[in-house]
Motif scaffolding. Structure first.
Motif, PDB file in Angstrom:
ATOM      1  N   PHE B 330     -10.474 -11.668  12.349  1.00  0.00           N
ATOM      2  CA  PHE B 330     -10.099 -10.620  11.977  1.00  0.00           C
ATOM      3  C   PHE B 330      -9.563  -9.358  12.923  1.00  0.00           C
ATOM      4  O   PHE B 330      -8.803  -8.528  12.525  1.00  0.00           O
ATOM      5  CB  PHE B 330     -11.292  -9.983  11.175  1.00  0.00           C
ATOM      6  N   TYR B 366      -7.429 -14.799   9.689  1.00  0.00           N
ATOM      7  CA  TYR B 366      -6.646 -14.278  10.676  1.00  0.00           C
ATOM      8  C   TYR B 366      -5.823 -13.392   9.964  1.00  0.00           C
ATOM      9  O   TYR B 366      -5.675 -12.852   8.710  1.00  0.00           O
ATOM     10  CB  TYR B 366      -5.774 -15.326  11.053  1.00  0.00           C
ATOM     11  N   THR B 367      -5.060 -12.566  10.911  1.00  0.00           N
ATOM     12  CA  THR B 367      -4.313 -11.374  10.475  1.00  0.00           C
ATOM     13  C   THR B 367      -2.719 -11.797  10.655  1.00  0.00           C
ATOM     14  O   THR B 367      -2.564 -12.672  11.080  1.00  0.00           O
ATOM     15  CB  THR B 367      -4.407 -10.109  11.140  1.00  0.00           C
ATOM     16  N   TYR B 405      -5.902  -9.362   5.000  1.00  0.00           N
ATOM     17  CA  TYR B 405      -5.970 -10.588   5.929  1.00  0.00           C
ATOM     18  C   TYR B 405      -6.227 -11.678   5.106  1.00  0.00           C
ATOM     19  O   TYR B 405      -6.504 -11.672   3.962  1.00  0.00           O
ATOM     20  CB  TYR B 405      -7.213 -10.388   6.984  1.00  0.00           C
ATOM     21  N   GLN B 406      -6.032 -12.906   6.001  1.00  0.00           N
ATOM     22  CA  GLN B 406      -6.202 -14.154   4.984  1.00  0.00           C
ATOM     23  C   GLN B 406      -7.521 -14.791   5.697  1.00  0.00           C
ATOM     24  O   GLN B 406      -7.754 -14.884   6.738  1.00  0.00           O
ATOM     25  CB  GLN B 406      -4.951 -15.131   5.413  1.00  0.00           C
TER      26      GLN B 406
END
Lengths: 255, 462
Positions: B330, B366-367, B405-406
């Motif tokens: 993150f 992750y971004t 974010y994912q």
């Protein structure tokens, strides 16, 4: 072996009506435990837009053209960050002004203006390339109506927010407004953030700034964004400060 | 006290343990940003070779952040059990790695050593380990916690259902929550990151989740991840707080930047415990951590980001948490640049957390400015499933529309359970079957979904 019948899983679930209440990716359907092809590719496209935005470059020629209408000096500057890979890993370098850029700016500091506007790529040059001109079309008249003198517009590459402190200081501006591309999300890869800082100088931290974020059609409109920024500028000049001290009144112009 | 290693007539010197640990760390962008990383691959391996020879006892005599300056160091040193460490107290770091991996070393043995390990010892040994080693050893160590269900049993993988909404809209949150439940998620916790820290808004979300939980008799716990002072306020007002959340870091200064300290967390812990809402256990705390937070707060004291991270686990374990997870990807590429660095960091955090005795989960995430994508997250979640990770975070379609974010999706959790033969928490699994959401093989029951949704639909119309 006989031909196998095509299998097209439904790209939805029975609770699809819930999509009315959220933009979240709900009721996507499934094949086995995986996403149906259609949904998978939708997601990939959103990520592709975000990735392209991160690696997009500031469209200097187009922006210069777009901004001619304001009859202001336009300068091109860059940070100490040499490329995108370094920019992403060394945010500290993106906050420092390249010496050649400092040389360009210093002469203008002899005739200081009230406001310096900085157009920065940040994490989404796509957003900046699209939204700068229409946003400034709304914003600059509001600032001029306050009787404020606007100095050169700086187009800044590989820039982080705090680069504006160095630029504003070199130009001896009383206040900086930096428009910068925000970190792309999957739903919007083109949001513009705007930070304003009174009495800019190197070494300031984020608590000295005010932020108006998510400026884009579908987010905060150009008109609303410009009004918010203009209001904050007015307050900053009347109270001679920016940052936490101004924060509380941001809500006043929501109506 | 100095350390050194000579290779090809060149002697690398490392002035103290802190520097040695940093130089021995597998490369990541955050340590380079902090200026503490090794300058070359040779220097890094030299540091690892020197570190392998350091006796574990040194870690009790040499603090990476001075005792007088930092309450986390004091917690680590004062809380250390010499008796627990005794069986392996004569080991070096390298010998510890060999022993951890050997067949004779099993889960119960590791459990007995828990309070003998300091964060720095585990950080040190992890720096000598490959991803494979981190998985193999973590898999041995079962950490089980209970509130309304049982999390962390071998062969189980739980999920945090994270139904965030950008404006905390209750209907928006409920929509994502129903989506997650119908996909079999939510046994670790139904946990919302609020967009604001407004106590009234947070109370509304807590009440919403609690109502759904009670109405459908879901054996799980809820949490709104507000600042601990807000939660404490809500606990005192008797809001339905199941788990008390806080982000924590591994130095006192990091925690100051988060607006917390040991005594504040202790106060919130006691208050939440007193609500006595757990039915089968009383693990009431939920902590999130992540490599890079100390550097981000300019509070790292020159200590590498992974060692800082493990120090946060010393704080976490004091409060017998129900859940702890690292929010690994993150923080952004200036700390963990790409999929490779994110995956390695997640496995380190999971390994160190487990050996510290924590019910460790991971937000595999992750971004968009990190060099990572869904393929990297597939790799990571699969590795975590193999390593026996307690839980992962799941959001609808892997896309968190509030935090931008994912993370993993509900689908990803189904994939892991199906592919690796993992099952939800037992109480939750039984509930999923009772509701007809899954069958006895853990498969979603397609035919019944419509019927179940109509059941939820009634709640909706109300």
């Amino acid at each position: 072996m006989d031909k196998i019948k095509r299998y097209t899983p439904p790209s939805t679930d029975p609770w699809l009506p819930l999509q009315e209440f959220t933009q979240a990716r709900i009721a996507l359907g499934r094949t086995g435990s995986s996403l149906p092809t259609e949904q998978l590719l939708h997601f990939n496209m959103a990520h592709a837009h975000a990735r392209d935005a991160v690696y997009a470059e500031l469209a200097v020629d187009k922006l210069t053209d777009d901004l001619k209408v304001f009859e202001l000096v336009i300068l091109q500057v860059k940070s100490m960050s040499a490329n995108r890979a370094q920019y992403l890993q060394r945010p500290d370098l993106g906050r420092l002004l390249h010496p050649t850029s400092a040389e360009i700016l210093t002469p203008y500091g002899e005739h200081p203006a009230d406001i310096s506007i900085i157009i920065a790529d940040g994490l989404s040059a796509s957003g900046i390339n699209h939204h700068t001109a229409p946003l400034l079309n709304k914003l600059i008249p509001l600032l001029q109506a306050q009787g404020l003198v606007i100095g050169p517009i700086c187009l800044a590459e590989q820039a982080r927010v705090a680069l504006a402190d160095h630029i504003g200081h070199a130009l001896q501006a009383k206040l900086t407004i930096i428009l910068i591309g925000e970190r792309p999300g999957l739903s919007a890869a083109d949001s513009v953030g705007s930070y304003l800082t009174y009495a800019p100088r190197p070494g300031l931290t984020d608590d000295a700034r005010n932020c108006v974020s998510n400026i884009r059609p579908g987010g905060l409109s150009y008109k609303m964004g410009a009004q918010k920024i203009s209001y904050l500028v007015q307050q900053a000049f009347s109270r001679q400060l920016s940052g936490v001290g101004l924060k509380d009144e941001e809500g006043l112009i929501e109506r | 006290m100095g350390y050194q290693h000579t290779v090809r007539h060149h002697t690398y010197k490392f002035a103290d343990l802190k520097i040695l640990l940093a130089k021995a760390t597998p490369y990541r962008s955050g340590d380079a940003l902090a200026g503490v990383a090794a300058q070359s691959a040779e220097e890094r391996v030299s540091a690892q070779m020197a570190l392998a020879n350091v006796p574990l006892k040194n870690f009790l005599n040499e603090a990476v952040i001075p005792y007088e300056d930092d309450e986390i160091t004091r917690l680590i040193m004062d809380g250390h059990s010499a008796a627990a460490l005794y069986p392996i107290s004569h080991f070096t770091v390298g010998e510890l790695r060999d022993w951890l991996l050997s067949e004779q070393t099993d889960g119960p043995t590791l459990e007995k050593l828990t309070n003998g390990f300091t964060p720095e010892m585990l950080a040190a040994v992890s720096k000598l380990m490959r991803n494979q080693d981190l998985i193999a050893v973590a898999k041995k160590r079962e950490v089980v916690t209970r509130f309304r269900n049982t999390i962390g049993l071998k062969g189980r993988l739980a999920t945090r259902l994270q139904p965030n909404h950008p404006t905390d809209d209750p209907k928006g949150i409920a929509a994502s929550m129903i989506d997650g439940l119908l996909y079999g998620s939510g046994d670790a916790v139904i946990g919302v990151n609020p967009a604001t820290d407004n106590a009234g808004t947070i109370a509304n979300i807590l009440n919403l989740i609690d109502e759904v939980r009670q109405r459908f008799e879901i054996p799980t716990q809820s949490c709104v991840l507000s600042h601990i002072t807000t939660t404490l306020d809500l606990v005192n007002r008797k809001a339905p707080v199941d788990l008390c959340f806080q982000s924590i870091g591994g130095t006192e200064k990091t925690n100051t930047s988060f607006g917390v300290n040991l005594s504040l967390i202790a106060e919130a812990y006691e208050a939440t415990l007193a609500l006595d809402r757990g039915t089968i256990g009383n693990n009431v705390m939920y902590f999130e951590t992540g490599q890079g937070s100390s550097l981000s707060a300019n509070a790292h004291h020159g200590v590498d980001q992974q060692t800082c991270e493990v120090r946060a686990y010393a704080l976490a374990r004091k409060f017998k948490p129900m859940l702890v997870n690292t929010v690994v990807g993150f923080i952004g590429p200036e700390y963990l640049y790409d999929g490779k660095q994110i995956i390695r960091a997640a496995l380190e955090d999971h390994f160190c957390g487990k050996l510290m005795g924590l019910p460790m989960g991971v937000d595999a995430c992750y971004t968009n400015h990190a060099e990572a994508d869904q393929d990297d997250m597939d790799n990571l979640t699969t590795l975590l499933g193999v390593a026996g990770c307690n839980f992962i975070i799941c959001v609808p379609g892997a896309d968190d529309i509030m935090l931008n974010y994912q993370s993993a999706s509900f689908h990803d959790a189904l994939y892991l359970r199906q592919t690796l033969g993992l099952r939800p928490a037992p109480e939750f699994e039984a509930w999923l079957m009772r509701q007809g959401i899954t069958d006895e093989h853990g498969q979603l029951s397609a035919l019944k979904q419509k019927e179940i949704w109509q059941n939820f639909d009634r709640l909706w119309i109300k």
